[in-house]
Design a protein around this motif. Sequence first.
Motif, mmCIF file in Angstrom:
data_model
loop_
_atom_site.group_PDB
_atom_site.id
_atom_site.type_symbol
_atom_site.label_atom_id
_atom_site.label_comp_id
_atom_site.label_asym_id
_atom_site.label_seq_id
_atom_site.Cartn_x
_atom_site.Cartn_y
_atom_site.Cartn_z
ATOM 1 N N ASP A 45 -27.643 62.563 67.121
ATOM 2 C CA ASP A 45 -28.778 63.209 67.788
ATOM 3 C C ASP A 45 -29.115 62.479 69.082
ATOM 4 O O ASP A 45 -29.304 63.100 70.130
ATOM 5 C CB ASP A 45 -30.029 63.198 66.899
ATOM 6 C CG ASP A 45 -29.922 64.046 65.664
ATOM 7 O OD1 ASP A 45 -29.185 65.052 65.677
ATOM 8 O OD2 ASP A 45 -30.591 63.698 64.669
ATOM 9 N N ARG A 48 -26.737 63.168 71.876
ATOM 10 C CA ARG A 48 -26.910 64.494 72.481
ATOM 11 C C ARG A 48 -28.001 64.494 73.557
ATOM 12 O O ARG A 48 -27.989 65.321 74.452
ATOM 13 C CB ARG A 48 -27.245 65.530 71.415
ATOM 14 C CG ARG A 48 -26.086 65.889 70.528
ATOM 15 C CD ARG A 48 -26.489 66.985 69.526
ATOM 16 N NE ARG A 48 -25.506 67.110 68.486
ATOM 17 C CZ ARG A 48 -25.641 66.673 67.245
ATOM 18 N NH1 ARG A 48 -26.759 66.097 66.859
ATOM 19 N NH2 ARG A 48 -24.681 66.826 66.360
ATOM 20 N N TYR A 49 -28.963 63.595 73.435
ATOM 21 C CA TYR A 49 -30.026 63.526 74.429
ATOM 22 C C TYR A 49 -29.532 62.959 75.752
ATOM 23 O O TYR A 49 -30.162 63.168 76.780
ATOM 24 C CB TYR A 49 -31.214 62.702 73.913
ATOM 25 C CG TYR A 49 -32.230 63.529 73.178
ATOM 26 C CD1 TYR A 49 -33.248 64.186 73.862
ATOM 27 C CD2 TYR A 49 -32.174 63.678 71.799
ATOM 28 C CE1 TYR A 49 -34.175 64.957 73.201
ATOM 29 C CE2 TYR A 49 -33.095 64.453 71.124
ATOM 30 C CZ TYR A 49 -34.100 65.085 71.832
ATOM 31 O OH TYR A 49 -35.018 65.854 71.163
ATOM 32 N N THR A 83 -37.155 71.625 68.749
ATOM 33 C CA THR A 83 -35.913 71.717 67.992
ATOM 34 C C THR A 83 -34.841 70.907 68.716
ATOM 35 O O THR A 83 -35.060 70.454 69.848
ATOM 36 C CB THR A 83 -35.482 73.185 67.786
ATOM 37 O OG1 THR A 83 -34.419 73.231 66.827
ATOM 38 C CG2 THR A 83 -35.082 73.847 69.082
ATOM 39 N N ILE A 84 -33.739 70.725 68.061
ATOM 40 C CA ILE A 84 -32.588 70.045 68.653
ATOM 41 C C ILE A 84 -31.351 70.889 68.353
ATOM 42 O O ILE A 84 -31.385 71.760 67.476
ATOM 43 C CB ILE A 84 -32.422 68.602 68.116
ATOM 44 C CG1 ILE A 84 -32.302 68.588 66.585
ATOM 45 C CG2 ILE A 84 -33.570 67.717 68.590
ATOM 46 C CD1 ILE A 84 -32.037 67.217 65.978
ATOM 47 N N SER A 85 -30.276 70.621 69.048
ATOM 48 C CA SER A 85 -29.074 71.438 68.870
ATOM 49 C C SER A 85 -28.555 71.403 67.432
ATOM 50 O O SER A 85 -27.975 72.378 66.958
ATOM 51 C CB SER A 85 -27.980 71.027 69.854
ATOM 52 O OG SER A 85 -27.618 69.675 69.655
ATOM 53 N N HIS A 86 -28.767 70.319 66.727
ATOM 54 C CA HIS A 86 -28.346 70.227 65.323
ATOM 55 C C HIS A 86 -29.015 71.314 64.474
ATOM 56 O O HIS A 86 -28.485 71.714 63.445
ATOM 57 C CB HIS A 86 -28.676 68.840 64.768
ATOM 58 C CG HIS A 86 -28.240 68.627 63.364
ATOM 59 N ND1 HIS A 86 -26.925 68.398 63.016
ATOM 60 C CD2 HIS A 86 -28.941 68.617 62.200
ATOM 61 C CE1 HIS A 86 -26.836 68.250 61.705
ATOM 62 N NE2 HIS A 86 -28.052 68.378 61.189
ATOM 63 N N ASP A 88 -29.726 74.387 65.597
ATOM 64 C CA ASP A 88 -29.390 75.737 66.075
ATOM 65 C C ASP A 88 -29.001 76.605 64.884
ATOM 66 O O ASP A 88 -28.260 76.165 63.994
ATOM 67 C CB ASP A 88 -28.219 75.694 67.074
ATOM 68 C CG ASP A 88 -28.632 75.147 68.431
ATOM 69 O OD1 ASP A 88 -29.846 74.946 68.666
ATOM 70 O OD2 ASP A 88 -27.733 74.904 69.252
#
Length: 131
Positions: A45, A48-49, A83-86, A88
Amino acid sequence: MADLEDVQRLVNALPGVAEGERRDHRSWLVGGKVFAWERPFSKADLKRYASAPVPEGPIVALVTDGLEDKEALLQAHPTFLFTISHFDNYAAVLLQLEYADEAQLRRALEDAWLVSAPADLAERFLAEREE
């Protein structure tokens, strides 16, 4: 500003809640379904930032009533929900406790609880809340 003690206290006030563990962190269940859990960021995570600022403080994940509900909640409460891409295509939001007051946290926890609670338990809860 809320913290994990507030989460625990508010969750304990909801009927039929059991505490569990999800990836070595607390989770809360009703009717055998997880509706909220502590969600610290993993190394993936954080990666990804990249250079973007990472939300700080304790984070709680909450189930939503589908992806449309998720989007509506994110639009309605951008100061404390994200939210975060994880996540999605997953019906859940993240709540940054640092930016939620107690009333906002209570409502978010109740909404997540209602998604997972057995129908009869949810109906009784809603009826008692209206009284």
